[in-house]
Design an enzyme around this catalytic site. Structure first.
Site, PDB file in Angstrom:
ATOM      1  N   ARG A   1       0.838  -1.209   0.000  1.00  0.00           N
ATOM      2  CA  ARG A   1       0.000   0.000   0.000  1.00  0.00           C
ATOM      3  C   ARG A   1       0.870   1.257   0.000  1.00  0.00           C
ATOM      4  O   ARG A   1       0.517   2.284  -0.551  1.00  0.00           O
ATOM      5  CB  ARG A   1      -0.874  -0.017   1.253  1.00  0.00           C
ATOM      6  CG  ARG A   1      -1.245   1.340   1.895  1.00  0.00           C
ATOM      7  CD  ARG A   1      -2.372   1.943   1.381  1.00  0.00           C
ATOM      8  NE  ARG A   1      -2.704   3.303   1.554  1.00  0.00           N
ATOM      9  CZ  ARG A   1      -3.875   3.702   1.971  1.00  0.00           C
ATOM     10  NH1 ARG A   1      -4.757   2.841   2.356  1.00  0.00           N
ATOM     11  NH2 ARG A   1      -4.174   4.971   1.994  1.00  0.00           N
TER      12      ARG A   1
ATOM     13  N   TYR B   1       2.813   4.072  -3.101  1.00  0.00           N
ATOM     14  CA  TYR B   1       2.400   5.411  -3.560  1.00  0.00           C
ATOM     15  C   TYR B   1       2.962   6.492  -2.628  1.00  0.00           C
ATOM     16  O   TYR B   1       3.602   7.441  -3.072  1.00  0.00           O
ATOM     17  CB  TYR B   1       0.875   5.436  -3.577  1.00  0.00           C
ATOM     18  CG  TYR B   1       0.212   6.768  -3.794  1.00  0.00           C
ATOM     19  CD1 TYR B   1       0.274   7.415  -5.018  1.00  0.00           C
ATOM     20  CD2 TYR B   1      -0.534   7.368  -2.767  1.00  0.00           C
ATOM     21  CE1 TYR B   1      -0.370   8.631  -5.223  1.00  0.00           C
ATOM     22  CE2 TYR B   1      -1.184   8.569  -2.964  1.00  0.00           C
ATOM     23  CZ  TYR B   1      -1.101   9.199  -4.189  1.00  0.00           C
ATOM     24  OH  TYR B   1      -1.748  10.391  -4.383  1.00  0.00           O
TER      25      TYR B   1
ATOM     26  N   ALA C   1       6.780   6.892  -2.799  1.00  0.00           N
ATOM     27  CA  ALA C   1       7.203   7.525  -4.059  1.00  0.00           C
ATOM     28  C   ALA C   1       6.903   9.029  -4.013  1.00  0.00           C
ATOM     29  O   ALA C   1       7.727   9.859  -4.407  1.00  0.00           O
ATOM     30  CB  ALA C   1       6.484   6.885  -5.245  1.00  0.00           C
ATOM     31  N   LYS C   2       5.743   9.383  -3.511  1.00  0.00           N
ATOM     32  CA  LYS C   2       5.371  10.803  -3.398  1.00  0.00           C
ATOM     33  C   LYS C   2       6.320  11.530  -2.433  1.00  0.00           C
ATOM     34  O   LYS C   2       6.704  12.672  -2.667  1.00  0.00           O
ATOM     35  CB  LYS C   2       3.940  10.940  -2.885  1.00  0.00           C
ATOM     36  CG  LYS C   2       2.865  10.670  -3.924  1.00  0.00           C
ATOM     37  CD  LYS C   2       2.720  11.838  -4.861  1.00  0.00           C
ATOM     38  CE  LYS C   2       1.409  11.842  -5.604  1.00  0.00           C
ATOM     39  NZ  LYS C   2       1.411  12.795  -6.739  1.00  0.00           N
TER      40      LYS C   2
ATOM     41  N   ARG D   1     -11.528   5.539  -5.126  1.00  0.00           N
ATOM     42  CA  ARG D   1     -11.497   5.962  -3.728  1.00  0.00           C
ATOM     43  C   ARG D   1     -12.911   5.907  -3.129  1.00  0.00           C
ATOM     44  O   ARG D   1     -13.887   5.698  -3.842  1.00  0.00           O
ATOM     45  CB  ARG D   1     -10.866   7.348  -3.630  1.00  0.00           C
ATOM     46  CG  ARG D   1      -9.359   7.235  -3.796  1.00  0.00           C
ATOM     47  CD  ARG D   1      -8.704   8.541  -4.035  1.00  0.00           C
ATOM     48  NE  ARG D   1      -9.057   9.081  -5.339  1.00  0.00           N
ATOM     49  CZ  ARG D   1      -8.520  10.184  -5.866  1.00  0.00           C
ATOM     50  NH1 ARG D   1      -7.610  10.848  -5.193  1.00  0.00           N
ATOM     51  NH2 ARG D   1      -8.889  10.612  -7.056  1.00  0.00           N
ATOM     52  N   VAL D   2     -12.954   6.081  -1.816  1.00  0.00           N
ATOM     53  CA  VAL D   2     -14.163   5.694  -1.084  1.00  0.00           C
ATOM     54  C   VAL D   2     -15.438   6.373  -1.595  1.00  0.00           C
ATOM     55  O   VAL D   2     -16.499   5.734  -1.675  1.00  0.00           O
ATOM     56  CB  VAL D   2     -13.965   5.888   0.441  1.00  0.00           C
ATOM     57  CG1 VAL D   2     -13.810   7.348   0.830  1.00  0.00           C
ATOM     58  CG2 VAL D   2     -15.082   5.254   1.231  1.00  0.00           C
TER      59      VAL D   2
ATOM     60  N   GLY E   1     -14.393  -2.364   9.201  1.00  0.00           N
ATOM     61  CA  GLY E   1     -15.438  -1.756  10.041  1.00  0.00           C
ATOM     62  C   GLY E   1     -15.630  -0.260   9.821  1.00  0.00           C
ATOM     63  O   GLY E   1     -16.498   0.353  10.438  1.00  0.00           O
ATOM     64  N   GLY E   2     -14.802   0.359   8.959  1.00  0.00           N
ATOM     65  CA  GLY E   2     -14.967   1.808   8.681  1.00  0.00           C
ATOM     66  C   GLY E   2     -14.553   2.676   9.848  1.00  0.00           C
ATOM     67  O   GLY E   2     -15.111   3.752  10.063  1.00  0.00           O
TER      68      GLY E   2
HETATM   69  N1  UDP Z   1     -12.737   2.475   2.292  1.00  0.00           N
HETATM   70  C1  UDP Z   1     -13.886   1.760   2.661  1.00  0.00           C
HETATM   71  N2  UDP Z   1     -14.710   1.292   1.677  1.00  0.00           N
HETATM   72  C2  UDP Z   1     -14.475   1.499   0.365  1.00  0.00           C
HETATM   73  C3  UDP Z   1     -13.317   2.239  -0.004  1.00  0.00           C
HETATM   74  C4  UDP Z   1     -12.477   2.722   0.992  1.00  0.00           C
HETATM   75  O1  UDP Z   1     -14.155   1.552   3.848  1.00  0.00           O
HETATM   76  O2  UDP Z   1     -15.271   1.055  -0.469  1.00  0.00           O
HETATM   77  C5  UDP Z   1     -11.855   3.027   3.352  1.00  0.00           C
HETATM   78  C6  UDP Z   1     -10.361   2.790   3.165  1.00  0.00           C
HETATM   79  O3  UDP Z   1      -9.977   1.543   3.719  1.00  0.00           O
HETATM   80  C7  UDP Z   1      -9.781   3.979   3.923  1.00  0.00           C
HETATM   81  C8  UDP Z   1     -10.784   5.092   3.665  1.00  0.00           C
HETATM   82  O4  UDP Z   1     -11.993   4.439   3.273  1.00  0.00           O
HETATM   83  O5  UDP Z   1      -9.772   3.698   5.305  1.00  0.00           O
HETATM   84  C9  UDP Z   1     -10.385   6.076   2.598  1.00  0.00           C
HETATM   85  O6  UDP Z   1      -9.992   5.350   1.467  1.00  0.00           O
HETATM   86  P1  UDP Z   1      -9.679   6.024   0.058  1.00  0.00           P
HETATM   87  O7  UDP Z   1      -9.332   4.906  -0.867  1.00  0.00           O
HETATM   88  O8  UDP Z   1     -10.781   6.916  -0.372  1.00  0.00           O
HETATM   89  O9  UDP Z   1      -8.413   6.957   0.220  1.00  0.00           O
HETATM   90  P2  UDP Z   1      -7.260   7.197   1.311  1.00  0.00           P
HETATM   91  O10 UDP Z   1      -7.743   8.309   2.159  1.00  0.00           O
HETATM   92  O11 UDP Z   1      -7.051   5.934   2.106  1.00  0.00           O
HETATM   93  O12 UDP Z   1      -6.097   7.559   0.487  1.00  0.00           O
END
Ligand code: UDP
Length: 362
Positions: free
Chosen positions: A154, A157, A160-161, A202-203, A222-223
């Site tokens: 994970r 990215y 690298a940034k 993304r989410v 669990g979000g």
């Molecule tokens: N996430 C989630 N469900 C999804 C996509 C993402 O619960 O369908 C979670 C992910 O594990 C992270 C957060 O949402 O904890 C934000 O993820 P995102 O990919 O948007 O970008 P990040 O902020 O991690 O770069």
């Protein structure tokens, strides 16, 4: 350097012009200034309404081509938004992700150092790494970065940034500013899997896709992770505050100049761009988006499927890891630019979801 907004002889190069942030920046440059735009990207499908604009020139290319890099660096202001920033690709395509987020920006930075242009480079809030649930505000110049192990790909990215930032900061003759976005949201963000992109976006795009398709929202582990979602319109306003400040030779915004006499200005600086007032856990985000969607569709929220928890590895694949909290300090942008994000979470989410529903139902 004097980049007056009313000067129509100035061209700004926007690399990644066809993407989410680039398309909003392009519109704002055309609306708020007399500048011309040299837009570079691999596709321009978000820019159909701009393709024949008299002040725009578009080039379908990427920074792997050194002739393209040289051409971009001829312009006095270069904004680099180009990146692979799809989380599901960080694991399976680490080398490609590193090339896009380190090799290409480093080459562009070298070319800008030679030509004397001002490089505004988009980095990421992920450079703060694997933050804990109780971590405090992330400060641009003092918060240490801790990452997961190399096996947790994970972090391909983020590392690298981070290296790109270090390289930019190390180039002696480069005039640069680094932007660290905190979860920007808005129309044109990402894609709908299977329609105009593959993999896991993304989410916000994931949740919007699930709502449109009547599927359960997936809560990774669990979000519990928290993010500060920031409207892309605030991000564009930040950029204009930055451009404004960069037009004076001191690099200090006119209204901030007297309060900060002697400060370093906007060059050789990294800025967090985020809205700390918009912090939510991903589970709370899911609840908000379900409620907004139910309102838009005129149905009771209990009619929508319940969210489901899923493990990170199950969802993204082996090597997934997470930051548990990402809270920006925004004091520096306020101090040096007089900038503060102002769009509340509910407004930003409603705009993003309404756009998504309309766009993908056509
Ligand atoms: N996430 C989630 N469900 C999804 C996509 C993402 O619960 O369908 C979670 C992910 O594990 C992270 C957060 O949402 O904890 C934000 O993820 P995102 O990919 O948007 O970008 P990040 O902020 O991690 O770069």
């Amino acid at each position: 350097m004097n980049l007056r907004f009313d000067d129509n002889s100035i061209t700004v190069a926007i690399v990644g012009c066809g993407g989410f942030i680039g398309s909003h920046l392009l519109d704002a440059v055309l609306e708020r200034t007399r500048w011309r735009v040299f837009g570079v990207d691999l596709d321009f499908y978000r820019l159909q309404h701009r393709l024949n604009h008299e002040r725009c020139e578009f080039l379908c290319a990427d920074l792997a081509d050194s002739a393209v890099v040289e051409r971009i660096a001829k312009f006095p202001l270069v904004v680099n938004l180009a990146a692979i920033c799809t989380p599901s690709r960080y694991m399976g395509e680490a080398c490609e992700v590193i090339r896009s987020n380190y090799d290409h920006p480093a080459a562009l930075a070298e070319a800008c150092a030679k030509s004397g242009s001002w490089l505004v480079h988009f980095s990421t809030s992920e450079i703060y790494g694997k933050t804990a649930a109780d971590s405090g505000e992330l400060l641009e110049d003092s918060t240490p970065a801790v990452f997961g192990p190399v096996t947790a790909s994970r972090w391909s990215y983020a590392t690298a940034k981070l290296l790109a930032e270090r390289y930019i900061a190390g180039l002696p003759d480069l005039r640069w500013t680094v932007v660290r976005p905190f979860n920007f949201v808005g129309p044109y963000m990402d894609f709908m899997p299977g329609v105009d992109g593959e993999g896991i976006p993304r989410v916000l795009a994931n949740f919007s896709t699930a709502l449109v398709r009547g599927e359960p929202l997936k809560l990774v582990n669990g979000g519990r992770a928290k993010r500060c979602f920031t409207s892309v319109h605030d991000a564009v306003d930040f950029l204009f505050a930055l451009f404004d400040a960069g037009t004076s030779d001191s690099g200090v915004a006119p209204d901030a100049a007297s309060a900060n006499a002697g400060c370093a200005g906007v060059f050789s600086q990294a800025f967090n761009v985020g809205n700390p007032e918009n912090e939510v856990s991903i589970a709370e985000l899911a609840a908000k988006m379900r409620a907004i969607f139910a309102k838009v569709r005129g149905v009771d929220v209990s009619m929508l499927p319940e969210p489901q928890s899923v493990s990170g590895e199950e969802y993204y694949g082996v090597g997934y890891d997470d930051s548990m909290r990402r809270m920006p300090s925004v004091a520096k942008a306020e101090r040096l630019l007089g900038f503060k994000a102002r769009i509340p979470l509910d407004v930003a989410l409603e705009e993003s979801l309404a756009w998504f529903v309309k766009h993908y139902s056509v």
